[in-house]
Scaffold this active site. Structure first.
Site, mmCIF file in Angstrom:
data_model
loop_
_atom_site.group_PDB
_atom_site.id
_atom_site.type_symbol
_atom_site.label_atom_id
_atom_site.label_comp_id
_atom_site.label_asym_id
_atom_site.label_seq_id
_atom_site.Cartn_x
_atom_site.Cartn_y
_atom_site.Cartn_z
ATOM 1 N N LYS A 82 0.937 3.995 -2.726
ATOM 2 C CA LYS A 82 0.561 5.527 -2.488
ATOM 3 C C LYS A 82 1.974 6.475 -2.740
ATOM 4 C CE LYS A 82 -3.637 5.243 -0.989
ATOM 5 N NZ LYS A 82 -4.687 5.842 -1.803
ATOM 6 N N TYR A 112 0.746 -1.174 0.109
ATOM 7 C CA TYR A 112 0.016 0.023 -0.156
ATOM 8 C C TYR A 112 0.950 1.210 -0.067
ATOM 9 C CZ TYR A 112 -3.342 3.462 2.133
ATOM 10 O OH TYR A 112 -4.059 4.535 2.347
#
Length: 263
Positions: free
Chosen positions: A158, A154
């Site tokens: 991001k 993640y």
């Protein structure tokens, strides 16, 4: 000054706003925030049930992992309703919380949704914005993009999102497109539910790391995205705005446990 006059001054009254991940906690806060400013709000999510009952002018269902499906849905939307003035890339998820939980499948799934999916949505909209003469794109990234707080796949996605945001700001600015990112810390949304089911005491462990002593709300994240979208931020592009209750300002836990603990 009436509320309508104020909203018109912010430059979003009657403007088309398109929000992905509209059915989530931050997504719903975004919908309410932009609706309150008099915008025409459309939202997308992966399941129709997630959009049921939401105050949307238009609801779209598509899987952002599917490039062809997403591109078709976006182009059909633009043909029917015009080019969005504002795009909020909010869709995302995370499950692999530490490296030991990240295998090839987890990595590919999280990169696909959190980074590739944002590209699949943004690319056709940015193209249309350039042809139209401008627009604002806001990515809901994360403090995980700025420093490591777990969730490796993640976090990588991001961080890639911020790099893509800056590319748009630099290379599409000449077309009047502004591109920015909001980086929330922990936000108490339903995305936390699976963690709290396993560890009911988790929030008590998390909060001491935040200088404000609390998590930020979905509404606070939405307000930051709203600011970056409106006329008040007309000179801002390529920027990241942290909404994190002070988490990235410094290590409060270290101060309390190591330095203050010596006294």
């Amino acid at each position: 000054m009436t509320s309508e006059t104020l909203h018109r001054a912010l430059g979003l009254y009657g403007k088309q706003v398109f929000i992905t991940g509209a059915g989530g906690g931050i997504g719903q806060a975004l919908i309410d925030t932009f609706n309150a400013a008099g915008a025409i709000v459309s939202g997308a999510d992966q399941d129709e049930s997630l959009l049921t009952g939401l105050p949307l002018a238009n609801g779209l269902v598509f899987n952002i992992n599917d490039k062809a499906q997403t591109g078709s849905a976006i182009r059909n939307f633009i043909a029917d309703h015009g080019t969005p003035d504002v795009l909020i890339n909010n869709a995302g998820f995370s499950r692999g919380e530490i490296l030991d939980q990240v295998d090839g499948d987890v990595w590919e799934r999280e990169i696909a949704t959190n980074l590739n999916g944002a590209f699949h949505v943004t690319d056709p909209i940015a193209e249309a914005m350039a042809a139209k003469g401008g627009g604002s794109i806001v990515f809901i990234s994360s403090v995980n993009a700025l420093s490591h707080f777990g969730n490796p796949a993640y976090s990588a996605a991001k961080a890639g999102m911020i790099a893509y945001m800056k590319a748009l700001a630099v290379e599409r600015g000449r077309f009047g497109i502004r591109s920015n990112a909001v980086c929330p810390g922990s936000v108490r949304t339903p995305a936390w539910d699976h963690r709290l089911e396993k560890q009911p005491e988790l929030l008590a462990k998390v909060l001491p790391h935040y200088p404000l002593g609390r998590l930020v709300t979905s509404g606070e994240v939405a307000q930051a995205a709203f600011f970056l979208s409106c006329a008040s931020a007309s000179g801002i592009t390529g920027a990241t705005l942290t909404v994190d209750a002070g988490l990235t300002a410094g290590n409060l836990h270290f101060i309390n446990d190591v330095l203050a603990g010596d006294k």
